[in-house]
Design a protein around this motif. Structure first.
Motif, PDB file in Angstrom:
ATOM      1  N   ALA A  24       0.824  -1.208   0.000  1.00 48.58           N
ATOM      2  CA  ALA A  24       0.000   0.000   0.000  1.00 48.58           C
ATOM      3  C   ALA A  24       0.855   1.253   0.000  1.00 48.58           C
ATOM      4  O   ALA A  24       0.503   2.250  -0.633  1.00 48.58           O
ATOM      5  N   LYS A  25       1.990   1.227   0.692  1.00 53.16           N
ATOM      6  CA  LYS A  25       2.835   2.423   0.729  1.00 53.16           C
ATOM      7  C   LYS A  25       3.386   2.747  -0.661  1.00 53.16           C
ATOM      8  O   LYS A  25       3.548   3.913  -1.004  1.00 53.16           O
ATOM      9  N   ASP A  26       3.645   1.729  -1.462  1.00 58.70           N
ATOM     10  CA  ASP A  26       4.092   1.956  -2.838  1.00 58.70           C
ATOM     11  C   ASP A  26       2.956   2.514  -3.689  1.00 58.70           C
ATOM     12  O   ASP A  26       3.175   3.368  -4.550  1.00 58.70           O
ATOM     13  N   LEU A  27       1.749   2.039  -3.445  1.00 59.50           N
ATOM     14  CA  LEU A  27       0.590   2.500  -4.209  1.00 59.50           C
ATOM     15  C   LEU A  27       0.243   3.945  -3.866  1.00 59.50           C
ATOM     16  O   LEU A  27      -0.225   4.688  -4.723  1.00 59.50           O
ATOM     17  N   ARG A  28       0.465   4.355  -2.624  1.00 58.22           N
ATOM     18  CA  ARG A  28       0.139   5.718  -2.215  1.00 58.22           C
ATOM     19  C   ARG A  28       1.011   6.758  -2.913  1.00 58.22           C
ATOM     20  O   ARG A  28       0.645   7.918  -2.997  1.00 58.22           O
ATOM     21  N   GLU A  29       2.148   6.349  -3.422  1.00 56.75           N
ATOM     22  CA  GLU A  29       3.045   7.262  -4.119  1.00 56.75           C
ATOM     23  C   GLU A  29       2.575   7.554  -5.543  1.00 56.75           C
ATOM     24  O   GLU A  29       3.023   8.515  -6.158  1.00 56.75           O
ATOM     25  N   LEU A  30       1.664   6.752  -6.055  1.00 55.13           N
ATOM     26  CA  LEU A  30       1.187   6.902  -7.427  1.00 55.13           C
ATOM     27  C   LEU A  30       0.009   7.878  -7.480  1.00 55.13           C
ATOM     28  O   LEU A  30      -0.691   8.078  -6.500  1.00 55.13           O
ATOM     29  N   GLY A  31      -0.234   8.441  -8.648  1.00 54.44           N
ATOM     30  CA  GLY A  31      -1.374   9.325  -8.852  1.00 54.44           C
ATOM     31  C   GLY A  31      -2.639   8.521  -9.123  1.00 54.44           C
ATOM     32  O   GLY A  31      -2.600   7.317  -9.369  1.00 54.44           O
ATOM     33  N   LEU A  32      -3.776   9.220  -9.098  1.00 54.11           N
ATOM     34  CA  LEU A  32      -5.065   8.544  -9.304  1.00 54.11           C
ATOM     35  C   LEU A  32      -5.180   7.909 -10.680  1.00 54.11           C
ATOM     36  O   LEU A  32      -5.681   6.790 -10.813  1.00 54.11           O
ATOM     37  N   THR A  33      -4.730   8.616 -11.713  1.00 57.55           N
ATOM     38  CA  THR A  33      -4.858   8.063 -13.063  1.00 57.55           C
ATOM     39  C   THR A  33      -4.006   6.815 -13.225  1.00 57.55           C
ATOM     40  O   THR A  33      -4.433   5.840 -13.844  1.00 57.55           O
ATOM     41  N   GLU A  34      -2.797   6.829 -12.664  1.00 62.37           N
ATOM     42  CA  GLU A  34      -1.942   5.661 -12.777  1.00 62.37           C
ATOM     43  C   GLU A  34      -2.498   4.497 -11.957  1.00 62.37           C
ATOM     44  O   GLU A  34      -2.442   3.339 -12.384  1.00 62.37           O
ATOM     45  N   LEU A  35      -3.061   4.799 -10.790  1.00 63.21           N
ATOM     46  CA  LEU A  35      -3.680   3.744  -9.982  1.00 63.21           C
ATOM     47  C   LEU A  35      -4.846   3.098 -10.712  1.00 63.21           C
ATOM     48  O   LEU A  35      -4.972   1.872 -10.747  1.00 63.21           O
ATOM     49  N   ASN A  36      -5.698   3.923 -11.302  1.00 60.14           N
ATOM     50  CA  ASN A  36      -6.846   3.390 -12.039  1.00 60.14           C
ATOM     51  C   ASN A  36      -6.397   2.567 -13.238  1.00 60.14           C
ATOM     52  O   ASN A  36      -7.001   1.541 -13.563  1.00 60.14           O
ATOM     53  N   ALA A  37      -5.320   3.002 -13.889  1.00 61.52           N
ATOM     54  CA  ALA A  37      -4.795   2.246 -15.021  1.00 61.52           C
ATOM     55  C   ALA A  37      -4.269   0.887 -14.566  1.00 61.52           C
ATOM     56  O   ALA A  37      -4.503  -0.138 -15.220  1.00 61.52           O
ATOM     57  N   ARG A  38      -3.575   0.871 -13.443  1.00 61.31           N
ATOM     58  CA  ARG A  38      -3.050  -0.396 -12.925  1.00 61.31           C
ATOM     59  C   ARG A  38      -4.174  -1.331 -12.500  1.00 61.31           C
ATOM     60  O   ARG A  38      -4.086  -2.533 -12.719  1.00 61.31           O
ATOM     61  N   VAL A  39      -5.210  -0.790 -11.893  1.00 65.20           N
ATOM     62  CA  VAL A  39      -6.346  -1.628 -11.495  1.00 65.20           C
ATOM     63  C   VAL A  39      -6.963  -2.274 -12.730  1.00 65.20           C
ATOM     64  O   VAL A  39      -7.256  -3.471 -12.736  1.00 65.20           O
ATOM     65  N   GLY A  40      -7.150  -1.502 -13.778  1.00 66.01           N
ATOM     66  CA  GLY A  40      -7.691  -2.055 -15.020  1.00 66.01           C
ATOM     67  C   GLY A  40      -6.794  -3.131 -15.604  1.00 66.01           C
ATOM     68  O   GLY A  40      -7.272  -4.183 -16.059  1.00 66.01           O
ATOM     69  N   GLN A  41      -5.504  -2.887 -15.574  1.00 66.80           N
ATOM     70  CA  GLN A  41      -4.545  -3.862 -16.082  1.00 66.80           C
ATOM     71  C   GLN A  41      -4.574  -5.139 -15.240  1.00 66.80           C
ATOM     72  O   GLN A  41      -4.571  -6.245 -15.778  1.00 66.80           O
ATOM     73  N   TRP A  42      -4.620  -4.994 -13.918  1.00 69.75           N
ATOM     74  CA  TRP A  42      -4.646  -6.161 -13.038  1.00 69.75           C
ATOM     75  C   TRP A  42      -5.930  -6.953 -13.190  1.00 69.75           C
ATOM     76  O   TRP A  42      -5.922  -8.174 -13.103  1.00 69.75           O
ATOM     77  N   LYS A  43      -7.053  -6.257 -13.426  1.00 71.08           N
ATOM     78  CA  LYS A  43      -8.317  -6.973 -13.645  1.00 71.08           C
ATOM     79  C   LYS A  43      -8.262  -7.794 -14.925  1.00 71.08           C
ATOM     80  O   LYS A  43      -8.764  -8.913 -14.985  1.00 71.08           O
ATOM     81  N   GLU A  44      -7.643  -7.230 -15.950  1.00 74.18           N
ATOM     82  CA  GLU A  44      -7.483  -7.948 -17.215  1.00 74.18           C
ATOM     83  C   GLU A  44      -6.587  -9.173 -17.018  1.00 74.18           C
ATOM     84  O   GLU A  44      -6.887 -10.263 -17.516  1.00 74.18           O
ATOM     85  N   GLU A  45      -5.492  -9.003 -16.266  1.00 75.47           N
ATOM     86  CA  GLU A  45      -4.604 -10.128 -15.988  1.00 75.47           C
ATOM     87  C   GLU A  45      -5.318 -11.199 -15.173  1.00 75.47           C
ATOM     88  O   GLU A  45      -5.108 -12.395 -15.395  1.00 75.47           O
TER      89      GLU A  45
END
Length: 72
Positions: free
Chosen positions: A3-24
């Motif tokens: 979570a500490k690594d995720l908190r360093e990211l911006g909202l757009t990048e977080l949302n992009a990663r969530v979408g990518q992880w859901k696809e994976e």
């Protein structure tokens, strides 16, 4: 990812990663059901990463909406 690594990211990048992880996760489930994957814990880890990222997104969204406390 922690979570500490995720908190360093911006909202757009977080949302992009969530979408990518859901696809994976989806593709991993297909591979699991077809018998290609032997690691059955991968989906569980992926779901937890998604939940962790969505929690950070929610925290950031709420902190942006929260009015600043004035020191009057």
């Amino acid at each position: 990812m922690e979570a500490k690594d995720l908190r360093e990211l911006g909202l757009t990048e977080l949302n992009a990663r969530v979408g990518q992880w859901k696809e994976e996760l989806f593709r991993g489930k297909l591979r699991k059901f077809s018998g290609e994957v032997k690691d059955t814990t991968a989906a569980r880890k992926q779901r937890r990463d998604i939940a962790r990222a969505l929690t950070v997104v929610r925290e950031k969204t709420l902190s942006a909406l929260k009015p600043e406390a004035s020191n009057v």
